[in-house]
Design a protein around this motif. Sequence first.
Motif, mmCIF file in Angstrom:
data_model
loop_
_atom_site.group_PDB
_atom_site.id
_atom_site.type_symbol
_atom_site.label_atom_id
_atom_site.label_comp_id
_atom_site.label_asym_id
_atom_site.label_seq_id
_atom_site.Cartn_x
_atom_site.Cartn_y
_atom_site.Cartn_z
ATOM 1 N N PRO B 48 -16.222 28.933 33.903
ATOM 2 C CA PRO B 48 -17.219 29.923 33.481
ATOM 3 C C PRO B 48 -16.590 31.233 32.998
ATOM 4 C CG PRO B 48 -17.061 29.864 35.877
ATOM 5 C CD PRO B 48 -16.153 28.779 35.363
ATOM 6 N N ASP B 49 -17.316 31.930 32.158
ATOM 7 C CA ASP B 49 -16.949 33.303 31.784
ATOM 8 C C ASP B 49 -17.784 34.215 32.677
ATOM 9 O OD1 ASP B 49 -15.293 32.311 29.843
ATOM 10 O OD2 ASP B 49 -16.775 32.501 28.240
ATOM 11 N N SER B 50 -17.459 34.211 33.950
ATOM 12 C CA SER B 50 -18.317 34.861 34.939
ATOM 13 C C SER B 50 -17.515 35.069 36.210
ATOM 14 C CB SER B 50 -19.516 33.944 35.217
ATOM 15 O OG SER B 50 -20.031 34.139 36.519
ATOM 16 N N ALA B 51 -17.949 36.021 37.028
ATOM 17 C CA ALA B 51 -17.272 36.243 38.309
ATOM 18 C C ALA B 51 -18.109 35.704 39.467
ATOM 19 C CB ALA B 51 -17.008 37.733 38.507
ATOM 20 N N ASP B 52 -19.176 34.981 39.133
ATOM 21 C CA ASP B 52 -20.073 34.480 40.174
ATOM 22 C C ASP B 52 -19.640 33.082 40.625
ATOM 23 O OD1 ASP B 52 -22.124 33.628 41.756
ATOM 24 O OD2 ASP B 52 -23.729 34.221 40.358
ATOM 25 N N PRO B 53 -19.300 32.923 41.921
ATOM 26 C CA PRO B 53 -18.865 31.596 42.386
ATOM 27 C C PRO B 53 -19.924 30.521 42.168
ATOM 28 C CG PRO B 53 -19.110 33.137 44.228
ATOM 29 C CD PRO B 53 -19.233 33.932 42.978
ATOM 30 N N ALA B 54 -21.204 30.905 42.151
ATOM 31 C CA ALA B 54 -22.270 29.917 41.946
ATOM 32 C C ALA B 54 -22.099 29.210 40.608
ATOM 33 C CB ALA B 54 -23.630 30.603 42.014
ATOM 34 N N ASP B 55 -21.590 29.923 39.607
ATOM 35 C CA ASP B 55 -21.381 29.309 38.292
ATOM 36 C C ASP B 55 -20.311 28.223 38.341
ATOM 37 O OD1 ASP B 55 -23.311 30.894 37.135
ATOM 38 O OD2 ASP B 55 -21.899 32.493 36.623
ATOM 39 N N VAL B 56 -19.328 28.427 39.223
ATOM 40 C CA VAL B 56 -18.283 27.414 39.381
ATOM 41 C C VAL B 56 -18.881 26.154 40.006
ATOM 42 C CG1 VAL B 56 -16.110 26.852 40.538
ATOM 43 C CG2 VAL B 56 -16.459 29.148 39.578
ATOM 44 N N PHE B 57 -19.686 26.342 41.040
ATOM 45 C CA PHE B 57 -20.267 25.177 41.718
ATOM 46 C C PHE B 57 -21.264 24.449 40.816
ATOM 47 C CE2 PHE B 57 -19.078 27.918 45.444
ATOM 48 C CZ PHE B 57 -17.976 27.151 45.791
ATOM 49 N N SER B 76 -7.423 27.088 28.613
ATOM 50 C CA SER B 76 -7.070 26.065 27.623
ATOM 51 C C SER B 76 -7.446 26.550 26.227
ATOM 52 C CB SER B 76 -7.758 24.738 27.950
ATOM 53 O OG SER B 76 -9.122 24.823 27.658
ATOM 54 N N GLY B 77 -6.643 26.139 25.255
ATOM 55 C CA GLY B 77 -6.832 26.632 23.904
ATOM 56 C C GLY B 77 -6.601 28.132 23.808
ATOM 57 N N ALA B 78 -5.910 28.695 24.788
ATOM 58 C CA ALA B 78 -5.595 30.123 24.844
ATOM 59 C C ALA B 78 -6.851 30.996 24.852
ATOM 60 C CB ALA B 78 -4.649 30.529 23.704
ATOM 61 N N ASN B 79 -7.969 30.413 25.328
ATOM 62 C CA ASN B 79 -9.190 31.194 25.485
ATOM 63 C C ASN B 79 -9.330 31.639 26.931
ATOM 64 O OD1 ASN B 79 -10.513 31.122 22.809
ATOM 65 N ND2 ASN B 79 -10.417 28.909 23.150
ATOM 66 N N CYS B 80 -9.680 32.904 27.113
ATOM 67 C CA CYS B 80 -9.755 33.469 28.449
ATOM 68 C C CYS B 80 -11.038 33.035 29.172
ATOM 69 C CB CYS B 80 -9.723 34.994 28.338
ATOM 70 S SG CYS B 80 -9.526 35.796 29.907
ATOM 71 N N HIS B 81 -10.882 32.505 30.395
ATOM 72 C CA HIS B 81 -12.007 32.158 31.268
ATOM 73 C C HIS B 81 -11.602 32.488 32.701
ATOM 74 C CE1 HIS B 81 -13.686 29.885 27.903
ATOM 75 N NE2 HIS B 81 -12.561 29.201 27.817
ATOM 76 N N MET B 82 -12.464 32.149 33.675
ATOM 77 C CA MET B 82 -12.049 32.330 35.067
ATOM 78 C C MET B 82 -10.777 31.516 35.302
ATOM 79 S SD MET B 82 -13.833 31.436 38.726
ATOM 80 C CE MET B 82 -15.339 32.365 38.578
ATOM 81 N N ALA B 306 -15.258 16.156 29.200
ATOM 82 C CA ALA B 306 -16.561 16.146 28.533
ATOM 83 C C ALA B 306 -17.009 17.578 28.308
ATOM 84 C CB ALA B 306 -17.565 15.381 29.378
ATOM 85 N N TYR B 307 -16.294 18.277 27.455
ATOM 86 C CA TYR B 307 -16.574 19.687 27.220
ATOM 87 C C TYR B 307 -18.026 19.887 26.772
ATOM 88 C CZ TYR B 307 -16.207 24.333 25.192
ATOM 89 O OH TYR B 307 -16.409 25.649 24.876
ATOM 90 N N ARG B 308 -18.762 20.658 27.528
ATOM 91 C CA ARG B 308 -20.191 20.938 27.285
ATOM 92 C C ARG B 308 -21.071 19.703 27.333
ATOM 93 N NH1 ARG B 308 -20.005 25.728 22.819
ATOM 94 N NH2 ARG B 308 -19.344 27.334 24.258
ATOM 95 N N ARG B 309 -20.535 18.579 27.811
ATOM 96 C CA ARG B 309 -21.331 17.360 27.999
ATOM 97 C C ARG B 309 -21.079 16.807 29.398
ATOM 98 N NH1 ARG B 309 -23.532 16.308 23.475
ATOM 99 N NH2 ARG B 309 -24.016 14.115 23.705
#
Lengths: 192, 329
Positions: B48-57, B76-82, B306-309
């Motif tokens: 996730p692009d988020s600091a909320d642990p709920a988004d990870v779960f 991955s792909g040099a894009n910044c995420h958690m 399954a990126y986004r799937r």
Amino acid sequence: MERIRTFAVRHARAFEWVYVRFERALVAMDPLFRRIGYDRLERPVAAVEKLTKGLLFDCRMCGQCVLSSTGMSCPMNCPKTLRNGPCGGVRPGGFCEVKPQMRCVWVMAWEGAARMRGGGQISDVQPPVNRALEGSSSWLRVAREKAAMPGGPTDAPRDTIARAFPRARAHEPAAAPLAPEPLRASDRGVGR
Amino acid sequence: MTDDAPPPDFARWQPSYDTPPPGHVSGSRLERVLRQGHFAVTAELNPPDSADPADVFTAARPLAEVADAINATDASGANCHMSSIGISALLTRAGYGTVYQISCRDRNRIAIQGDVLGAAAMGVRNVLCLTGDGVGVGDQPGARPVFDLDSISLLRTIRTMRDDGVFLSGRRITSPPRMFLGAAENPCIAPLDWRPDRLAKKVEAGADFIQTNYIFDIPVFARFMARVRDLGLDRRVFILAGVGPLASGRAARWMRSNVPGIHIPDAVIDRLDRAADPGEEGKRLCIELIQQIRQIAGVSGVHVMAYRREHLVREIIAQSGVCRDRARA
């Protein structure tokens, strides 16, 4: 310059033949180098090495030359400076992921290795580069390492690298050096 | 926290630092499943692009039912995420098996070795050593690329930490990190002839398991595996083949030209273009690929990306029938 590297890889077998003899001469000259002083020789020899290997291999003077294990294709020209390539991003036709117009340094390395008698060394796991040795002479380092008496003094960091990467240490001792480094060979005061 | 709050209770979360069972290096669920000879399934989590642990779960839930371990990608792909270490720590503490991914692009050897200890202390037991995509393809192309180590010297570094109990500096580690060591391979891209030899190098460096990039070209992959078997590598390392459902022909074409190291044959894209429901066709194709991969000797499992799937992963694994040989925990 990619053209320089293509030439080196195409003639990897001939360069190997020359280098094996050149290295033997370097190692034989170790007593002389000692008498003159490795520290005194460091800068002039590094300057000659930079010019020569720059013209022949597009050398970047990492100070830990492994050309004999990389098909005469200098790995420091890889945009990711991989010492154990290629990466998983090679483009169709063997072009670089980062610089699409350039042939992959490591595709060329495997091609060069296939032409060499000792090409099998490309399978050796190479240690990370010691960035403190950048700009120093790899030729002198090879002479020191290959002429050094076994059981010489070492320090823990270098000893660990040499033990963790035993095949690189055996075939390319400049990549995992143990002999004392002259003062001028390091820009960070290591290995004195 | 106010001044009169009770002192922190360190005993409340007391992870065990058990020695792994005999014949195991980490004792992770993934390692146990593979060593028992089962067909393993791992799945990639979209961080996730988020600091909320709920988004990870939320992201992990659709994968958790079928995966023996969930891969937390490292930008991955040099894009910044958690970060991978953050996600791995959260999921591990919630009881999921994770694969902590380390890319050499963003951190030097000092940071990486420290993070490996930190991850192990959080309970992470699987690690995937990657070189990493160049910074140029990511969302912040002006960043300085690090590449102090490469994937292979990283493997050897962590193996040295684990088996010899020392940092690369030779300093002792009192409790070494127990990690099941993973590496990536990309069997379907140039130089095809040398890919098995490079795999051999990764095994030599310390890899216990391999997760490949997407396999959409079965004949090329089968040739790769034949050579892998000739080299005897399938007996020294567990190979998980990468698969994933494509959303449409357009998405496939975009991936092929924008994501480094992806090979998708034209026939696959044509098939998606012709389909009335490309999404459904992509799912069917993925199931077929898994079934064909399963027939190839020397493959120990699949790695589903399954990126986004992600919502399809459970169905894909169930319909492919690869896990019928065992009861799921």
